[in-house]
Design an enzyme around this catalytic site. Structure first.
Site, PDB file in Angstrom:
ATOM      1  N   LYS A 298       0.813  -1.340   0.148  1.00  0.00           N
ATOM      2  CA  LYS A 298       0.230  -0.160   0.014  1.00  0.00           C
ATOM      3  C   LYS A 298       0.710   1.405   0.112  1.00  0.00           C
ATOM      4  O   LYS A 298       0.372   2.175  -0.537  1.00  0.00           O
ATOM      5  CB  LYS A 298      -0.963  -0.081   1.163  1.00  0.00           C
ATOM      6  CG  LYS A 298      -0.470   0.124   2.430  1.00  0.00           C
ATOM      7  CD  LYS A 298      -1.233   0.166   3.670  1.00  0.00           C
ATOM      8  CE  LYS A 298      -0.680   0.287   4.984  1.00  0.00           C
ATOM      9  NZ  LYS A 298      -0.207   1.495   5.453  1.00  0.00           N
ATOM     10  N   THR A 299       1.940   1.064   0.776  1.00  0.00           N
ATOM     11  CA  THR A 299       2.789   2.487   0.742  1.00  0.00           C
ATOM     12  C   THR A 299       3.490   2.772  -0.632  1.00  0.00           C
ATOM     13  O   THR A 299       3.540   3.722  -0.936  1.00  0.00           O
ATOM     14  CB  THR A 299       4.006   2.172   1.900  1.00  0.00           C
ATOM     15  OG1 THR A 299       3.257   1.906   3.067  1.00  0.00           O
ATOM     16  CG2 THR A 299       4.889   3.586   1.904  1.00  0.00           C
TER      17      THR A 299
ATOM     18  N   ASP B 213      -3.833   7.476   5.143  1.00  0.00           N
ATOM     19  CA  ASP B 213      -3.243   5.990   5.119  1.00  0.00           C
ATOM     20  C   ASP B 213      -3.879   5.536   6.590  1.00  0.00           C
ATOM     21  O   ASP B 213      -4.404   6.214   7.510  1.00  0.00           O
ATOM     22  CB  ASP B 213      -1.910   5.939   5.281  1.00  0.00           C
ATOM     23  CG  ASP B 213      -1.038   4.834   5.323  1.00  0.00           C
ATOM     24  OD1 ASP B 213      -1.888   3.738   4.898  1.00  0.00           O
ATOM     25  OD2 ASP B 213       0.006   4.660   5.697  1.00  0.00           O
ATOM     26  N   GLU B 214      -4.165   4.152   6.550  1.00  0.00           N
ATOM     27  CA  GLU B 214      -4.483   3.444   7.629  1.00  0.00           C
ATOM     28  C   GLU B 214      -6.166   3.947   7.959  1.00  0.00           C
ATOM     29  O   GLU B 214      -6.356   4.343   9.259  1.00  0.00           O
ATOM     30  CB  GLU B 214      -4.073   3.503   8.890  1.00  0.00           C
ATOM     31  CG  GLU B 214      -2.347   2.894   8.550  1.00  0.00           C
ATOM     32  CD  GLU B 214      -2.124   1.501   8.464  1.00  0.00           C
ATOM     33  OE1 GLU B 214      -3.311   0.631   8.522  1.00  0.00           O
ATOM     34  OE2 GLU B 214      -0.850   1.084   8.470  1.00  0.00           O
TER      35      GLU B 214
ATOM     36  N   GLN C  82      -7.701  -5.058   9.472  1.00  0.00           N
ATOM     37  CA  GLN C  82      -6.896  -4.596  10.609  1.00  0.00           C
ATOM     38  C   GLN C  82      -7.137  -3.522  11.324  1.00  0.00           C
ATOM     39  O   GLN C  82      -6.392  -2.819  11.832  1.00  0.00           O
ATOM     40  CB  GLN C  82      -5.309  -4.288   9.663  1.00  0.00           C
ATOM     41  CG  GLN C  82      -5.021  -5.339   9.024  1.00  0.00           C
ATOM     42  CD  GLN C  82      -3.464  -5.008   8.294  1.00  0.00           C
ATOM     43  OE1 GLN C  82      -2.468  -4.974   8.938  1.00  0.00           O
ATOM     44  NE2 GLN C  82      -3.492  -4.926   6.715  1.00  0.00           N
TER      45      GLN C  82
ATOM     46  N   ARG D  49       2.277 -10.159  10.673  1.00  0.00           N
ATOM     47  CA  ARG D  49       3.586  -9.596  10.734  1.00  0.00           C
ATOM     48  C   ARG D  49       4.808 -10.479  10.357  1.00  0.00           C
ATOM     49  O   ARG D  49       5.729 -10.109  10.049  1.00  0.00           O
ATOM     50  CB  ARG D  49       3.716  -9.297  12.249  1.00  0.00           C
ATOM     51  CG  ARG D  49       2.536  -8.281  12.828  1.00  0.00           C
ATOM     52  CD  ARG D  49       2.502  -7.135  12.107  1.00  0.00           C
ATOM     53  NE  ARG D  49       1.215  -7.302  11.319  1.00  0.00           N
ATOM     54  CZ  ARG D  49       1.120  -6.476  10.156  1.00  0.00           C
ATOM     55  NH1 ARG D  49       1.691  -5.342   9.929  1.00  0.00           N
ATOM     56  NH2 ARG D  49      -0.065  -6.802   9.441  1.00  0.00           N
TER      57      ARG D  49
END
Length: 735
Positions: A32-33, A219-220, A250, A601
């Site tokens: 995504k980044t 973001d997020e 998430q 993770r």
């Protein structure tokens, strides 16, 4: 440069998207980044958008720095004109420019949690409220929750007028707000709320930022709360070119006010929105991803997607059952040493747990085995006394109305201004509705101190005024160097001597290094810019970077991070999922999302452990394996203990590891609470009493034994035979 090179089809579609609202549903590890940064670069280079017309909002400074660095690498021109930062840092920039329009001075202080606690103590004392009933941190947590929901003190008081306790909380809230205003200070929640207030009360300011920010990135997005949502709606009200990136799977910060409905309802909130799914995972192996997908699909409150990867199948996920938490820690330590022999570094490994209390036993084992480790969320550099003292000096120099910071350093190092003198100044300031510093500036006219204390106060004011003038003419690093020496802090520590004093001296020197680094990155940065940078650091931002050490952290703190090797420990019912979530479907779904975050993770290896017996909060109990283990398909898992258990219970027809254990352990309730629960039910049961269990059906109590302040029951269930349960924890109903 080809800004589409190396992107998959869906990533390319998101980068090239035109105008209008865009929701990028980005699964864990889906890049995504990369998509965000390439889209920003694409807008600037290919579509000619001026960098100053772009706003990109993140949740941590680290994420903002990473994004800025990546965009800078993609573009040849300077990206400093892009507004890129956290919600709080963006709001600070806006407020520094225009907060005077809502009655504050632009030199306002930003209060951290310790400052807030000090201020709340003042409020409790002033209202003469029972400090044992009203704990500062609990009241502040409630106030933060109310601010997230945009509920002001008067509204809360009116809603709870008949509830004595809640009404008092409302009164504390009102006084807390009044004092913040008097001290020209804002807490973290205020940074967003006051920006919204500024926009609503000053249409010309709102119009300026709506015109300025033609393209807004968040973001997020799944972690946004109501106030953040309202801020975004205001800023994007003109062009509606909003691009949000997130993943409902998430969303794990409900306890901080995060509202999952913000991302679930994006298409309803922003008309003609486009949704693009990023489902290709670049982080984890197929086995790890298979486990994650099968766990999260049990949630109903989500948007359907299925992560996949071209990565190798990898090793199966290891699930191990251990006797107790000590054996669990020893197992993890031995695996770490084994993996080091295979070429993994300590920095490649992380231990994830549900609660901070679980870290202690790992720390003990690691110290014993000389395994270096770091804790995210432990006592951090910026939380140390000497650093907070220097920060308080800087805050007073920048904003003399800041009573909380003033009281912290007025006699540090000791300069003969004792508590009696401070109390007289504070009482007079409260009576005259002035700041303490303004009273001290005119201490002769106040007539409240005798000659000796009066001179010391005047000397202090003279010193601060000298530093205030100095701060205007020196760089931040040079100024801080002169400050720590000029106030006598360094001299006092040198006189004190000893290992602790030396350590504190080293920390202060390291703080000067922080200032030097700030000066390099922000050559035109002011003292208030430096203070804002430090004040807005998150827990993860503050963590000391030790490359060659194992990372210990809660699953919440692990969000946004990734490690080649992850140990997910304490996977027991009542611990993960946490016991308070067992009676709420929405909270249980949040726990499952938390489990999904933990699993994803891991890049290469994932070890999941649980104990049969656990001692935590001073109490030892048997424990059930987490229900989330049942949701992990056996084809992705290997475990010697699972194989052994399967053989030992095969004749009884058991298939789930949870059914070989005894009861759900409530780790969040203290022994006294459990005892009270036990006594409340003890009179209703006797041998022969019929009971119903949610999983094991109906049964009959055949034995009752006293066990500490509890009762142990042996129940003969019709279908699964004898089970032992503790009365205080047993999920049974009396028939």
């Amino acid at each position: 440069m080809d800004y589409l090179k190396g992107l998959n089809d869906k990533q390319r579609e998101a980068v090239e998207f035109g105008d209008g609202p865009l929701l990028i549903l980005a699964g864990a590890g889906s890049g995504k980044t990369r998509v965000l940064t390439h889209r920003i670069a694409y807008l600037i280079e290919k579509r000619g958008i001026f960098p100053g017309n772009i706003l990109a909002i993140t949740f941590t400074n680290k994420a903002a720095e990473e994004m800025k660095e990546r965009v800078s690498n993609l573009l040849e021109n300077n990206v400093e004109d892009i507004w890129m930062g956290t919600f709080h840092s963006i709001c600070v920039r806006i407020l520094r420019r225009d907060i005077d329009k809502i009655g504050y001075d632009r030199s306002f202080s930003i209060y951290d949690r310790d400052d807030q606690v000090t201020l709340m103590k003042e409020c409790i004392k002033e209202l003469n409220i029972n400090k044992d009933m009203y704990k500062e941190r609990s009241v502040l947590a409630k106030i933060s929750d109310l601010k997230d929901k945009m509920i002001d003190p008067d509204t809360y008081i009116n809603q709870n007028y008949s509830d004595f306790f809640s009404r008092n909380v409302g009164e504390l809230y009102a006084l807390y707000e009044k004092k913040l205003k008097a001290y020209n200070a804002l807490d973290f929640d205020d940074l967003i709320l006051k920006t919204i207030e500024l926009f609503n009360k000053s249409p010309e300011v709102l119009d300026y930022y709506q015109r300025k920010f033609k393209y807004v990135f968040v973001d997020e997005y799944q972690d946004t709360n109501r106030s953040q949502y309202e801020l975004i709606k205001l800023i994007t009200g003109r062009y509606k070119n909003i691009c949000v990136v997130g993943d409902p799977d998430q969303s794990i910060y409900k306890f901080r006010g995060a509202d999952i409905s913000n991302i679930l309802n994006f298409e309803k909130d922003f008309e003609n929105a486009t949704t693009i799914l990023l489902e290709q995972n670049y982080r984890s192996t197929k086995n790890i991803l298979g486990v994650a997908n099968h766990v999260i699909k049990n949630n109903l409150e989500r948007k359907e997607k299925n992560l996949w990867t071209d990565n190798e199948e990898g090793q199966k996920v290891v699930v191990e059952s251990l006797l107790d938490e000590k054996e669990e820690a020893r197992f993890v330590a031995s695996k770490i040493m084994e993996l080091m022999e295979k070429g993994y570094g300590l920095g490649d490994m992380a231990i994830l747990y549900r609660t901070n209390a679980q870290s202690r036993i790992f720390e003990e084992i690691f110290v014993r085995n000389s395994i270096p480790y770091k804790i995210v969320g432990g006592l951090r550099f910026y939380d140390r006394k000497e650093i907070k003292d220097i920060m308080a000096y800087l805050k007073v120099i920048q904003n003399p109305a800041d009573n909380v910071s003033l009281k912290r350093i007025i006699n540090v190092p000791k300069r003969g201004i004792g508590p009696a003198t401070v109390n007289k100044i504070e009482e007079y300031a409260t009576e005259k509705d002035q700041s303490m510093y303004s009273v001290m500036e005119n201490i002769d006219e106040a007539g409240i101190l005798s000659a000796g204390p009066r001179k010391k106060v005047k000397d202090f004011v003279h010193m601060i005024e000298g530093f205030r003038e100095m701060s205007q003419n020196l760089g931040v690093d040079e100024f801080i160097d002169k400050l720590v020496n000029g106030v006598g802090y360094i001299e006092e520590l040198e006189k004190e001597g000893g290992i602790e004093a030396e350590s504190r001296l080293q920390n202060i020197k390291e703080f000067i290094s922080v200032a030097v680094d700030f000066e390099v990155k922000n050559p035109n940065g002011s003292l208030e810019d430096f203070l804002a940078t430090i004040s807005l650091l998150s827990d993860v931002d503050k963590t000391e970077d030790k490359a060659n050490s194992v990372t210990l952290l809660t699953v919440h703190s692990a969000k946004g991070l990734e490690f080649p090797v992850v140990f997910l420990v304490g996977m027991e019912e009542g611990l993960f999922p946490i016991s308070r979530a067992l009676d709420s479907e929405s909270e249980l779904e949040e726990e499952r999302r938390l489990c999904y975050v933990a699993i994803t993770r891991a890049e290469e290896l994932l070890f999941v452990t649980y104990s049969k017996i656990r001692t935590i909060y001073g109490r030892t109990n048997y424990s059930l394996p987490s229900r989330f283990l049942d949701e992990m398909p056996r084809k992705f898992i290997e475990s010697s203990t699972l194989k052994e258990r399967k053989r030992s219970v095969a004749s009884q027809g058991f298939t789930s590891p949870r059914e070989t254990f005894i009861q759900v352990v409530d780790y969040t309730r203290r022994p006294k609470e459990r005892a009270a629960n036990t006594m409340a039910h003890a009179g209703d049961i006797s041998i022969g009493t019929k009971v119903s269990h949610k999983k094991w059906g109906t049964g009959t109590i055949v034995q009752i034994k006293d066990k500490d302040d509890d009762k142990e029951l042996v129940v003969a269930f019709d279908e699964v035979g004898l089970k032992r349960l503790l009365l205080s924890l047993a999920p049974i109903e009396i028939l």
